[in-house]
Scaffold this active site. Structure first.
Site, PDB file in Angstrom:
ATOM      1  N   HIS A  68       1.190  -0.978  -0.206  1.00  0.00           N
ATOM      2  CA  HIS A  68      -0.103   0.059   0.354  1.00  0.00           C
ATOM      3  C   HIS A  68       0.984   1.410  -0.542  1.00  0.00           C
ATOM      4  O   HIS A  68       0.587   2.264  -0.106  1.00  0.00           O
ATOM      5  CB  HIS A  68      -0.972   0.172   1.181  1.00  0.00           C
ATOM      6  CG  HIS A  68      -2.201  -1.149   1.122  1.00  0.00           C
ATOM      7  ND1 HIS A  68      -2.994  -1.262   2.402  1.00  0.00           N
ATOM      8  CD2 HIS A  68      -2.648  -1.888  -0.093  1.00  0.00           C
ATOM      9  CE1 HIS A  68      -3.330  -2.128   1.577  1.00  0.00           C
ATOM     10  NE2 HIS A  68      -3.265  -3.160   0.630  1.00  0.00           N
ATOM     11  N   ASP A  81      -4.395  -7.274  -1.891  1.00  0.00           N
ATOM     12  CA  ASP A  81      -5.781  -7.174  -1.057  1.00  0.00           C
ATOM     13  C   ASP A  81      -7.059  -7.611  -2.100  1.00  0.00           C
ATOM     14  O   ASP A  81      -7.493  -8.069  -1.207  1.00  0.00           O
ATOM     15  CB  ASP A  81      -6.201  -5.357  -2.118  1.00  0.00           C
ATOM     16  CG  ASP A  81      -5.771  -4.690  -1.080  1.00  0.00           C
ATOM     17  OD1 ASP A  81      -4.357  -4.597  -0.140  1.00  0.00           O
ATOM     18  OD2 ASP A  81      -5.503  -3.435  -1.570  1.00  0.00           O
ATOM     19  N   HIS A 151       3.566 -17.723   6.602  1.00  0.00           N
ATOM     20  CA  HIS A 151       4.427 -17.606   5.231  1.00  0.00           C
ATOM     21  C   HIS A 151       4.632 -16.709   4.393  1.00  0.00           C
ATOM     22  O   HIS A 151       4.253 -15.250   3.501  1.00  0.00           O
ATOM     23  CB  HIS A 151       3.462 -18.572   3.844  1.00  0.00           C
ATOM     24  CG  HIS A 151       4.109 -18.269   2.511  1.00  0.00           C
ATOM     25  ND1 HIS A 151       4.670 -19.464   2.404  1.00  0.00           N
ATOM     26  CD2 HIS A 151       4.985 -17.075   1.517  1.00  0.00           C
ATOM     27  CE1 HIS A 151       4.971 -20.126   0.362  1.00  0.00           C
ATOM     28  NE2 HIS A 151       4.882 -18.391   0.534  1.00  0.00           N
ATOM     29  N   ASN A 195       7.854 -20.746   6.643  1.00  0.00           N
ATOM     30  CA  ASN A 195       8.615 -20.797   5.133  1.00  0.00           C
ATOM     31  C   ASN A 195       9.554 -20.413   4.133  1.00  0.00           C
ATOM     32  O   ASN A 195       9.623 -18.820   4.735  1.00  0.00           O
ATOM     33  CB  ASN A 195       7.065 -21.075   3.963  1.00  0.00           C
ATOM     34  CG  ASN A 195       7.636 -21.206   2.581  1.00  0.00           C
ATOM     35  OD1 ASN A 195       7.417 -21.806   1.980  1.00  0.00           O
ATOM     36  ND2 ASN A 195       7.590 -19.926   1.937  1.00  0.00           N
ATOM     37  N   ASN A 335      11.608 -27.074  -0.085  1.00  0.00           N
ATOM     38  CA  ASN A 335      11.414 -25.649  -1.682  1.00  0.00           C
ATOM     39  C   ASN A 335      12.711 -26.216  -2.319  1.00  0.00           C
ATOM     40  O   ASN A 335      13.807 -25.740  -1.731  1.00  0.00           O
ATOM     41  CB  ASN A 335      10.722 -24.854  -1.116  1.00  0.00           C
ATOM     42  CG  ASN A 335       9.861 -24.328   0.309  1.00  0.00           C
ATOM     43  OD1 ASN A 335       9.024 -25.661  -0.056  1.00  0.00           O
ATOM     44  ND2 ASN A 335       9.508 -23.216   0.388  1.00  0.00           N
ATOM     45  N   TYR A 337      14.036 -25.055  -6.146  1.00  0.00           N
ATOM     46  CA  TYR A 337      13.480 -24.554  -7.730  1.00  0.00           C
ATOM     47  C   TYR A 337      14.397 -24.542  -8.822  1.00  0.00           C
ATOM     48  O   TYR A 337      14.472 -25.004  -9.910  1.00  0.00           O
ATOM     49  CB  TYR A 337      13.261 -23.027  -7.728  1.00  0.00           C
ATOM     50  CG  TYR A 337      11.812 -22.997  -6.613  1.00  0.00           C
ATOM     51  CD1 TYR A 337      10.372 -22.436  -7.998  1.00  0.00           C
ATOM     52  CD2 TYR A 337      11.889 -22.462  -5.584  1.00  0.00           C
ATOM     53  CE1 TYR A 337       9.514 -22.578  -6.885  1.00  0.00           C
ATOM     54  CE2 TYR A 337      10.134 -22.679  -5.142  1.00  0.00           C
ATOM     55  CZ  TYR A 337       9.342 -22.207  -6.029  1.00  0.00           C
ATOM     56  OH  TYR A 337       7.808 -22.344  -4.762  1.00  0.00           O
ATOM     57  N   GLU A 404       8.264 -27.175  -2.311  1.00  0.00           N
ATOM     58  CA  GLU A 404       7.551 -26.544  -3.169  1.00  0.00           C
ATOM     59  C   GLU A 404       8.348 -26.767  -4.351  1.00  0.00           C
ATOM     60  O   GLU A 404       9.878 -26.958  -4.245  1.00  0.00           O
ATOM     61  CB  GLU A 404       7.370 -24.556  -2.712  1.00  0.00           C
ATOM     62  CG  GLU A 404       6.956 -24.285  -2.104  1.00  0.00           C
ATOM     63  CD  GLU A 404       7.293 -22.658  -1.565  1.00  0.00           C
ATOM     64  OE1 GLU A 404       7.642 -22.155  -2.511  1.00  0.00           O
ATOM     65  OE2 GLU A 404       6.288 -21.668  -0.771  1.00  0.00           O
TER      66      GLU A 404
END
Length: 501
Positions: A68, A81, A151, A195, A335, A337, A404
């Site tokens: 914000h 949001d 998280h 996380n 996790n 990647y 993940e």
């Protein structure tokens, strides 16, 4: 002497210029079938999909404040949001989960939705009701709930007292975790406390990329890790002493790291980098020492003294904390990647002090690797196989759940590259299982396209697209959803990707 996993990369080295890894492809080894009890799932997180940022009494999180107040720091000036609006439209997510026929669903619980000001004094029944509804609907449809307690979305009120840089976070988190056990532990049997602590500690307290935007590298980020690991262990102790006998659940902590392949004559550097990354949090919990890796403690103490400090920037764990941190997890939540080549740094790296300078290594990307949207993500399935072997050898072959693993693009429904990524990484998992690794589950990130932190909605990881222009936020399956559905149905890896649509 270094563990045998290091030499996975050396076996495919070439005479000069380092190693050549197959581009997003991996040869099968052993049985083509996953074990009968192997669990396939998908993941999301609260801030990234729920929306409803101020609905039904939810308090603000640091990510609400950050997006914000700083829209210019998000690639597309967006925020969470509304996002996929899962707070109001979970039934659409449930329909996708049922269509895939997943065995488990990993989601996170929003701390400020349960305790709007971060403390039990603000307990919000409507937030509790929402997660009760999610959990009950999952179980009704034969889907195992896998819940993450934190998280990234810390209640703003807790940040006002320093957040993870203040040891009070330990007490605050234990009170929050206890509430979750009391409310949901009769049905949730797989928990993760945090996380990717190394990511949020470095990004929030070292280089100010994430809220609360503190730039005290090599100091505040280490305090954050230390407080996180103690909060995790304290919550684990509460569960084992007060809840385990009647709930019989398991608790882990989701850790992430690149895997590393050595440039010529750099084997020792690879082990060093793995300890500074994965080992930073995994070693105290899963290794018999119950402390940070020796190589980290020695290097950081030496650097601290050279900087004129009286004590190390990373003190060892002692006494009470060492005892409760050791073995404070029932499974290893991984996790993964991508990967990098590695060599010792040719010149000092990062700020002084910093984690980068303490690690003192150069990470290198092979330009031939298939690249996703975003410079950090390349398809290197050999790295996942190597990481699983590292965990097997370093941590006594503890049970691993991959929590993940995913691929980003611009959102095309014909996402063949994502399918190739999934296919090759599932092969890495299967190879590791056939080689003796104790792996019980795989979780794709993510179920649906969502808010990807500073990238906003400019990158997409989902198996399902979300129409952000529609007030109903309709979910549409991508080609990869059909592919993954077939994997789950057949319990094997389909060889061809073009037939799925």
């Amino acid at each position: 002497m270094f563990p045998s996993f290091i030499f996975v990369g050396l076996a495919i080295s070439i005479a000069s210029g380092g190693q050549t890894l197959n581009t997003c492809n991996l040869a099968p080894k052993g049985s083509p079938y996953f074990p009968r009890n192997f669990s396939f799932g998908v993941a999301t997180s609260a801030y990234q999909v729920e929306g409803g940022w101020n609905s039904d009494g939810k308090g603000p999180s640091i990510w609400d404040d950050f997006t914000h107040n700083n829209p210019h720091l998000i690639d597309d000036s967006s925020n969470g949001d509304i996002s996929a609006d899962s707070y109001h439209r979970f039934d659409q997510d449930l329909a996708a989960l049922k269509e895939l026929k997943v065995d488990h669903y990993r989601f996170s619980i929003s701390w400020p939705r349960i305790f709007p000001n971060g403390d039990i004094s603000s307990r919000n029944q409507k937030g509790i009701d929402y997660y009760n509804d999610v959990i009950d609907k999952l179980l009704l449809n034969g889907i195992e709930p896998m819940a993450t307690m934190f998280h990234y979305d810390l209640p703003s009120e807790i940040q006002k007292i320093g957040g993870f840089a203040n040891a009070l976070i330990i007490e605050k988190f234990v009170i929050y975790a206890t509430e979750l056990f009391e409310q949901f532990g009769d049905r949730v049997k797989l928990w993760m406390t945090f996380n990717e602590p190394l990511i949020y500690c470095k990004s929030s307290f070292a280089d100010a990329r994430y809220p609360p935007q503190v730039d005290l590298s090599g100091v505040a980020d280490y305090i954050c890790v230390d407080n996180t690991i103690k909060a995790h262990a304290a919550a684990y102790q509460v569960y084992r002493s007060q809840f385990y006998d009647r709930q019989k659940g398991k608790i882990g902590i989701a850790l992430d790291s690149y895997f590393y392949f050595p440039m010529p004559n750099e084997t020792e550097s690879v082990y060093r980098a793995l300890q500074f990354n994965m080992g930073f949090l995994a070693h105290p919990i899963f290794h018999k020492s119950g402390d940070y890796p020796d190589i980290m403690l020695k290097e950081i103490e030496s650097n601290s003294l050279r900087e004129g400090r009286l004590t190390s920037r990373l003190p060892p764990l002692k006494g009470y904390w060492k005892n409760i941190v050791r073995h404070s997890a029932d499974f290893f939540a991984l996790n993964y990647y991508s990967s990098r080549y590695l060599r010792r740094a040719e010149k000092p790296k990062g700020m002084n002090p910093s984690w980068e300078r303490d690690m003192d290594c150069d990470e290198i990307v092979d330009p031939s690797w298939m690249q996703a949207v975003g410079s950090w993500l390349h398809c290197v399935p050999e790295g996942l196989e190597g990481m699983l072997k590292f965990i097997r050898d370093e941590y006594d072959n503890i049970e691993v759940i991959i929590t993940e693993n995913g691929w980003s693009d611009k959102g095309t429904l014909e996402d063949d590259n994502r399918i190739q990524y999934i296919k090759s990484h599932l092969q890495a998992v299967l190879n590791a299982i056939n080689d003796g690794s104790n792996i019980s589950g795989y979780t794709y990130w993510s179920l649906i396209d969502n808010f990807e932190w500073k990238s906003g909605y400019s990158v997409k990881f989902g198996l399902y697209a979300v129409d952000l222009m529609s007030p109903k936020r309709e979910r549409s399956p991508k080609k990869s959803a059909y592919y993954y559905k077939e994997v789950i149905k057949s319990r094997k890896i389909p060889n061809h990707i073009n037939e799925f649509s």
